[in-house]
Design a protein around this motif. Structure first.
Motif, mmCIF file in Angstrom:
data_model
loop_
_atom_site.group_PDB
_atom_site.id
_atom_site.type_symbol
_atom_site.label_atom_id
_atom_site.label_comp_id
_atom_site.label_asym_id
_atom_site.label_seq_id
_atom_site.Cartn_x
_atom_site.Cartn_y
_atom_site.Cartn_z
ATOM 1 N N GLY A 121 2.699 9.541 -6.136
ATOM 2 C CA GLY A 121 2.745 8.607 -5.010
ATOM 3 C C GLY A 121 1.452 8.585 -4.216
ATOM 4 O O GLY A 121 1.029 7.542 -3.716
ATOM 5 N N ILE A 122 0.810 9.742 -4.103
ATOM 6 C CA ILE A 122 -0.451 9.812 -3.357
ATOM 7 C C ILE A 122 -1.530 9.025 -4.092
ATOM 8 O O ILE A 122 -2.287 8.260 -3.491
ATOM 9 C CB ILE A 122 -0.867 11.283 -3.151
ATOM 10 N N GLU A 124 -1.034 6.534 -6.029
ATOM 11 C CA GLU A 124 -0.685 5.137 -5.853
ATOM 12 C C GLU A 124 -1.117 4.626 -4.473
ATOM 13 O O GLU A 124 -1.675 3.540 -4.345
ATOM 14 C CB GLU A 124 0.816 4.993 -5.995
ATOM 15 N N ALA A 125 -0.845 5.429 -3.451
ATOM 16 C CA ALA A 125 -1.197 5.021 -2.091
ATOM 17 C C ALA A 125 -2.712 4.816 -1.982
ATOM 18 O O ALA A 125 -3.178 3.833 -1.408
ATOM 19 C CB ALA A 125 -0.727 6.065 -1.089
ATOM 20 N N VAL A 126 -3.466 5.743 -2.550
ATOM 21 C CA VAL A 126 -4.924 5.644 -2.459
ATOM 22 C C VAL A 126 -5.427 4.441 -3.257
ATOM 23 O O VAL A 126 -6.322 3.718 -2.820
ATOM 24 C CB VAL A 126 -5.578 6.958 -2.941
ATOM 25 N N GLN A 127 -4.817 4.182 -4.406
ATOM 26 C CA GLN A 127 -5.175 2.988 -5.174
ATOM 27 C C GLN A 127 -4.869 1.725 -4.388
ATOM 28 O O GLN A 127 -5.648 0.770 -4.407
ATOM 29 C CB GLN A 127 -4.398 2.951 -6.488
ATOM 30 N N SER A 128 -3.732 1.745 -3.696
ATOM 31 C CA SER A 128 -3.333 0.542 -2.958
ATOM 32 C C SER A 128 -4.292 0.244 -1.810
ATOM 33 O O SER A 128 -4.278 -0.830 -1.247
ATOM 34 C CB SER A 128 -1.903 0.675 -2.438
ATOM 35 N N MET A 129 -5.115 1.229 -1.434
ATOM 36 C CA MET A 129 -6.116 0.979 -0.378
ATOM 37 C C MET A 129 -7.392 0.383 -0.948
ATOM 38 O O MET A 129 -8.323 0.084 -0.202
ATOM 39 C CB MET A 129 -6.491 2.289 0.304
ATOM 40 N N GLY A 130 -7.453 0.271 -2.265
ATOM 41 C CA GLY A 130 -8.638 -0.309 -2.874
ATOM 42 C C GLY A 130 -9.706 0.717 -3.202
ATOM 43 O O GLY A 130 -10.889 0.386 -3.252
ATOM 44 N N ALA A 131 -9.303 1.972 -3.439
ATOM 45 C CA ALA A 131 -10.278 3.008 -3.769
ATOM 46 C C ALA A 131 -10.723 2.887 -5.224
ATOM 47 O O ALA A 131 -9.938 2.507 -6.087
ATOM 48 C CB ALA A 131 -9.675 4.387 -3.540
#
Ligand code: ATP
Ligand code: MG
Lengths: 220, 342
Positions: A121-122, A124-131
Motif C-alpha cells: 500500500g505504501i 501504491e500511495a507513493v506511486q499515486s503521488m507521481g513519484a
C-alpha cells in the motif's frame, strides 16, 4: 599464570588489527555491492514495479550459486581473479575479494527480503503521488526498510567474522591464521582460547551496535 | 464542458493463469467538477479497480478514461507523473510512511514534485496540519496516532499538491462510526471550501448518504444504476440498490412484506422532499378527504442537504376507495411521490 605469560601478545594484537581491517574493508564493499543488487532483485521480482521474470531468474540463480559454494572453496576458486584484481591472494588485501563475493549475495538476499516487508500500500500511495521509480526507492522504500536492512547488515557482518577466520587459514592473516599457527600447529591451547574469546567479543559488539541502530530507526 | 472526469465504455480484465477475468464491463460515467461522486458496491464488485483506473494504478483493457477531456492512457511517463500530482488519493489503510513524522509525510508529495523551496514546503505543511486539526501531533510518527488521526494525515498529504480531484478508496472503512462521521465532515468541508472534486468508493450507504451528490451502484463490474443520491436511494430501481437501502435501514424485506400482508386497506409509500418534509400535508389531506391511515413504517432524515420523509401507510375509507383515490391525487398535486405497494 603460565596461561598468560606464554601468550604471544604482539602477534595477538596484530592479528586482531588485521581481522578488524579485513572485516571493515570487506563489510564496506559488501554493502556497496549487495545493496544495489538487493534493490535490483526486489524491483524485478514477481508483481513488483519493474517485473522482469527472466532477468530476475538469471540474477537469482547467480546469487544462489555464489551462496551455495562453501566459502573455503570460493577462496580457492577466486585466486586467479584475486591475483588479477589485487596482485596477491595473500594478506589482508588478498582476503578481501573473496570475502566480498561470498558475503554480497547473502546481504543482497537480506535486502530483498527487507524491501518485500514494506507494505505494498505504501508503494501504491507513493506511486499515486507521481513519484519516479528512483524517488520511490530512495525516498520511500529504503527509509521504510531501513531497520530490516540494518538487521541484515548486522547478520552479514557477523557472518564475515566467520569468513575472515577461514580466509586466515588460507594465508589471509588475522585471528584465524593465529589460531592455526599457534593452536593447531604448535598445540598452544591458550592462544586458541584467546582467539576464540576475541572473536566472541567482536560478534557481541557488532550485534549490540546493530540492535541499537535498528531500534533507533524503527518507528513501527 | 464541466465534466472533469469521464469513463467511456471502459472495461478491465485481470489475467489470472492465462485467462482473462473481467473485473469491469462497459463502464460509462461522468463526474462534474466540484461534486462528490460516490460509487457503492459489495465486496468484489470492482470498486477499487474502478478508482485505480483514474490515476492509472491500473490500466484499462478497453475504452477511454478522460480527465479534463484528455485521454489518460495516452500519457507518457512524464505526463503521467504530472497527472498524478493533480490527483490526490487516500486509502482504507492510510498507507502512511512509518519512517516519517506527520509533517514529513505531508511534505512528501511536495518534495517528490520538486518544485517548492524548503520554506514554501514548511509553510504549506503547517497550513495543512492546521486544516486537518493535528497541530499538536506535528512531530509524531504514524504508529503513535489513532486511525482517525492517521486518515487526517492521509487527507492532508493528498491535498498537499493542491489537486483537482481527490480519490477516496474506502477511506472510512477502517474507522469506528464516530470517527467516520468526523472524517466525512472534514471531506465535506474540503469539497465545499476548495471546490475540490471528490470521487469515493465505499460499501457503506451511510457514507454516500452524508457526503455524495451523485452515486453509481456497481454490481459484478457493471454500473446498474446511477443518478442523484436522493433519487437513487428514495426510489431504487435495481435489486442491488434496493438491497443497500434496506441494509442501511435495517429492514428485512421479507419480514416487512409478511407483516404488511395482514394490513387491511391500501398500502401506499409516500415520499416527501425538501420543504414538503416539514409541512402538515399528510394530516390535512387525509382529514379533508375523510381517509383513515395507519402508519406502518417510515423515516424522516436527510440525504446530504436534502431533507426527506418516506412513510409507508395503510389507507382505508368508508367509500369503497373513491376518497383514497382523491387523497392520492392531492398528494401528487402537492409534489409528493406516491407508490402503491399491493
Ligand atoms: N490484481 C488482480 N489480479 C486478479 N484479479 C483481481 C486483481 N485485483 C482485483 N481482482 C479481481 O477483480 C474483482 C474486483 O476487485 P476489486 O478489488 O476492484 O473489488 P472491490 O469492489 O474493491 O472489493 P472490496 O470491497 O472487497 O475491496 C474481484 O473479483 C477481484 O478478485
Ligand atoms: Mg476494494
Amino acid at each position: 599464570m603460565e596461561f598468560f605469560t606464554t601468550l604471544p601478545w604482539p602477534d595477538i594484537v596484530e592479528a586482531t588489527f588485521d581481522t578488524s581491517l579485513m572485516l571493515g574493508a570487506s563489510f564496506v564493499f559488501t554493502l556497496l555491492l549487495g545493496l544495489p543488487l538487493g534493490i535490483l532483485l526486489f524491483l524485478t521480482g514477481k508483481n513488483q514495479i519493474l517485473e522482469r521474470p527472466r532477468f530476475y531468474a538469471a540474477l537469482s540463480f547467480i546469487v544462489n550459486v555464489l551462496r551455495s559454494i562453501p566459502f573455503i572453496i570460493l577462496i580457492i576458486v577466486l585466486i586467479p581473479f584475486t591475483l588479477l584484481l589485487i596482485g596477491t591472494s595473500l594478506g589482508v588485501a588478498g582476503a578481501i575479494p573473496p570475502l566480498v563475493i561470498g558475503a554480497a549475495p547473502f546481504f543482497a538476499r537480506l535486502v530483498e527480503t527487507a524491501l518485500r516487508e514494506v507494505d505494498h500500500g505504501i508503494i501504491e500511495a507513493v506511486q499515486s503521488m507521481g513519484a519516479s521509480t528512483r524517488q520511490l526507492v530512495c525516498r520511500a522504500l529504503l527509509p521504510e526498510a531501513l531497520p530490516g536492512i540494518i538487521a541484515g547488515a548486522t547478520v552479514t557482518a557477523i557472518a564475515l567474522i566467520g569468513y575472515t577466520a577461514m580466509s586466515g587459514v588460507l594465508g589471509g592473516g588475522g585471528l584465524g591464521d593465529l589460531a592455526v599457527r599457534y593452536g593447531y600447529q604448535r598445540f598452544q591451547d591458550n592462544v586458541m582460547i584467546v582467539t576464540v574469546a576475541l572473536l566472541i567479543v567482536m560478534v557481541q559488539i557488532l550485534q549490540m551496535i546493530g540492535d541499537r541502530l535498528v531500534l533507533r530507526f524503527s518507528h513501527k | 464542458m464541466s465534466s472533469i472526469l469521464e469513463f467511456q465504455n471502459v472495461s478491465k480484465n485481470y489475467r489470472v493463469r492465462k485467462c482473462d477475468i473481467p473485473a469491469l464491463t462497459d463502464i460509462d460515467l461522468s463526474v462534474t467538477a466540484g461534486e462528490v461522486f460516490g460509487v457503492i458496491g459489495h465486496s468484489g464488485a470492482g470498486k477499487s479497480t474502478l478508482i485505480r483506473l483514474i490515476n492509472l494504478l491500473e490500466r484499462p483493457s478497453g475504452g477511454r478514461v478522460l480527465i479534463n477531456g484528455e485521454d489518460v492512457t495516452r500519457l507518457d511517463d512524464a505526463g503521467l507523473c504530472a497527472l498524478r500530482q493533480r490527483i490526490g488519493m487516500i486509502f482504507q489503510h492510510f498507507n502512511l510512511l512509518s519512517s516519517k513524522t506527520v509533517a514529513d509525510n505531508i511534505a512528501f508529495p511536495l518534495r517528490i514534485a520538486g518544485r517548492h523551496s524548503a520554506a514554501e514546503i514548511q509553510k504549506r505543511v503547517a497550513e495543512l496540519i492546521e486544516r486537518v486539526g493535528l497541530t499538536e501531533h506535528t512531530h509524531k510518527y504514524p504508529a503513535q496516532l489513532s486511525g482517525g488521526q492517521k486518515q487526517r494525515v492521509g487527507i492532508a498529504r493528498a491535498l498537499a499538491t493542491q489537486p483537482q480531484i481527490l480519490l477516496c478508496d474506502e477511506a472510512t472503512s477502517a474507522l469506528d462510526p464516530q470517527t467516520t462521521q468526523s472524517v466525512l465532515r472534514l471531506l465535506d468541508e474540503i469539497n465545499r471550501e476548495l471546490r475540490l472534486t471528490i470521487v469515493l468508493i465505499t460499501h457503506e450507504m451511510n457514507v454516500i448518504r452524508t457526503l455524495c451528490d451523485r452515486v453509481a451502484v456497481l454490481d459484478s463490474g457493471r454500473v446498474v444504476e446511477s443518478g442523484h443520491v436522493a433519487d437513487v436511494f428514495l426510489h431504487p430501481q435495481h435489486p442491488t440498490s434496493r438491497r443497500f437501502v434496506y441494509e442501511s435501514e435495517d429492514i428485512d424485506e421479507e419480514t416487512m412484506v409478511t407483516a404488511f400482508s395482514h394490513v387491511s386497506g391500501r398500502l401506499i409509500r409516500l415520499t416527501f422532499r425538501d420543504e414538503a418534509t416539514y409541512e402538515p400535508v399528510l394530516g390535512r389531506i387525509t382529514r379533508q378527504c375523510d381517509v383513515d391511515f395507519s402508519l406502518l413504517t417510515g423515516r424522516i432524515d436527510r440525504i446530504k442537504n436534502v431533507p426527506y420523509g418516506q412513510l409507508v401507510l395503510g389507507l382505508s375509507d368508508r367509500d369503497s376507495g373513491r376518497n383514497i383515490n382523491e387523497a392520492l391525487r392531492r398528494f401528487r398535486e402537492e409534489g409528493l411521490v406516491v407508490e402503491e405497494l399491493n
